[in-house]
Design a protein around this motif. Structure first.
Motif: not given
Length: 402
Positions: A209-211, A214-218
């Motif tokens: 997680x870093x800037x 912007x998003x993390x997907x399922x």
């Protein structure tokens, strides 16, 4: 950030707050150590309507990627991963392949070797220059719908569009997806590799997680994101890369999804990621990683043991800053990328040196920051055993390897 960047809902719930950190790839030169260093909140939230996990766009892609410190080819296993992908995808002479965020040509070099026409689109001028030096045609720029239309008009539609480890790096998800759609032929394929939120949650991979992510997907949220730009998910592969990734296969034309898509959606639902309860205990598990790592480093310092780092990846800077690690606990880290030598990690300000320094200093412990390359790095660092040194892996839980 009060609304979801994908669906527009204002139903965002906190997942984990990692404090405030500098952008993870802005390594400091010595003359900047006395200057102020901006930091930005690092608080992951999830939309309870479409289940896209996301960070607010506090920094722009232009700030991060105009000049970039990450060169993909310094990871031997990643180059091999790209070679196998090209071999399996099987582009043929007469095809046209486009890679978005093509970095230093680590993947398209294998397409060039097959005699297949290709083009990389890479926003970082310094990295794109390295690709062109390898003979990989590379356009410097960000993918937008307009960029996609221009490339299509100038080169023709692409039979295969590849977007590896970039779908998380774009704040305008729909616009980027529309750009992919503009590039690909009506009967063509789009392949996207991105970290899977399922393994991030299961294995405490909070340092990813870093800037610039912007998003993390399922798979569920990725399916919605693709549809927002005119692409249809048809298949998915689970990959071990970056600690656990998904390779999404999409087409412009609607088609039935594979059984693998059905199976992974079921796994995500069983893990609770399609409802808020699945995110409830993540912050507590992350905090335990911090306590365990700090306890180890403090005990080592008190015992007069030397600890140095291996690697200076972006994820390592999230870990170091969240845990509050400074040079008194980690004397330095090393990296194969000469660009980072003589610089200092953002926030924690730990010196980055050439890898040869480890053999010269013979430290007691080596903290491996790019833990996702564990198999590759255990082999590279096997010489540490010669003086009784040990490797330390901080994630998913602290492990000291003899």
């Amino acid at each position: 950030m009060t609304t979801c960047r994908l669906c527009g809902a204002d139903e965002l719930a906190g997942v984990v707050d990692l404090g405030a950190t500098p952008p993870c790839e802005l390594f400091l030169t010595a003359d900047r150590l006395a200057a102020p260093e901006p930091t930005y909140p690092l608080h992951l939230r999830v939309c309870t309507n479409c289940w896209l996990a996301q960070l607010p766009p506090l920094i722009t892609p232009e700030e991060t990627f105009t000049e970039y410190a990450y060169f993909s080819s310094y990871s031997t296993s990643w180059v091999e991963h790209a070679r196998r992908f090209v071999e399996d995808a099987g582009p043929r002479p007469g095809d046209f392949v486009v890679e978005v965020a093509s970095n230093d040509g680590y993947l398209l070099q294998h397409v060039v070797e097959r005699g297949v026409r290709c083009l990389g689109i890479e926003p970082s001028a310094n990295v794109g220059r390295a690709a062109r030096e390898k003979g990989v045609p590379t356009l410097t720029g960000f993918l937008t719908p307009e960029t996609g239309r221009q490339v299509r008009a100038g080169h023709g539609p692409a039979d295969l569009v590849v977007a590896n480890n970039v779908y998380a790096h774009v704040p305008d998800v729909t616009g980027f997806t529309e750009g992919l759609r503009a590039l690909v032929a009506d009967g063509g394929r789009v392949s996207i590799e991105v970290q899977h939120l399922l393994t991030l949650m299961e294995l405490n991979q909070f340092d990813t997680i870093y800037h610039e992510h912007y998003q993390y997907y399922t798979v569920a949220s990725a399916q919605r994101a693709l549809a927002s730009g005119g692409l249809h998910l048809v298949d998915v592969e689970l990959l071990p890369t970056h600690g656990g990734s998904i390779r999404l296969w999409a087409r412009p034309e609607e088609a039935p999804v594979s059984q693998r898509v059905v199976d992974v959606l079921a796994r995500e639902k069983a893990a609770g990621l399609h409802e808020l309860s699945g995110y409830a205990d993540f912050a507590a598990r992350v905090a335990k990683v911090r306590r365990d790592l700090l306890r180890f480093l403090i005990d080592a310092a008190d015992a007069g043991r030397t600890v140095v780092g291996y690697g200076a990846p972006g994820k390592g800077n999230t870990l170091l800053n969240y845990c509050g690690v400074r040079p008194d606990l980690l004397a330095y880290t090393v990296d194969r990328n000469p660009y980072k030598h003589g610089r200092f990690t953002p926030g924690s300000r730990i010196p980055v040196l050439p890898p040869e320094r480890i053999a010269a200093d013979r430290p007691d412990y080596v903290l491996v920051l790019p833990w996702n390359l564990r198999e590759e790095l255990v082999d590279q660092l096997s010489y540490v055993r010669e003086w009784g040194g040990r490797l330390v892996f901080p994630i998913p839980s602290l492990e000291v390897v003899g």
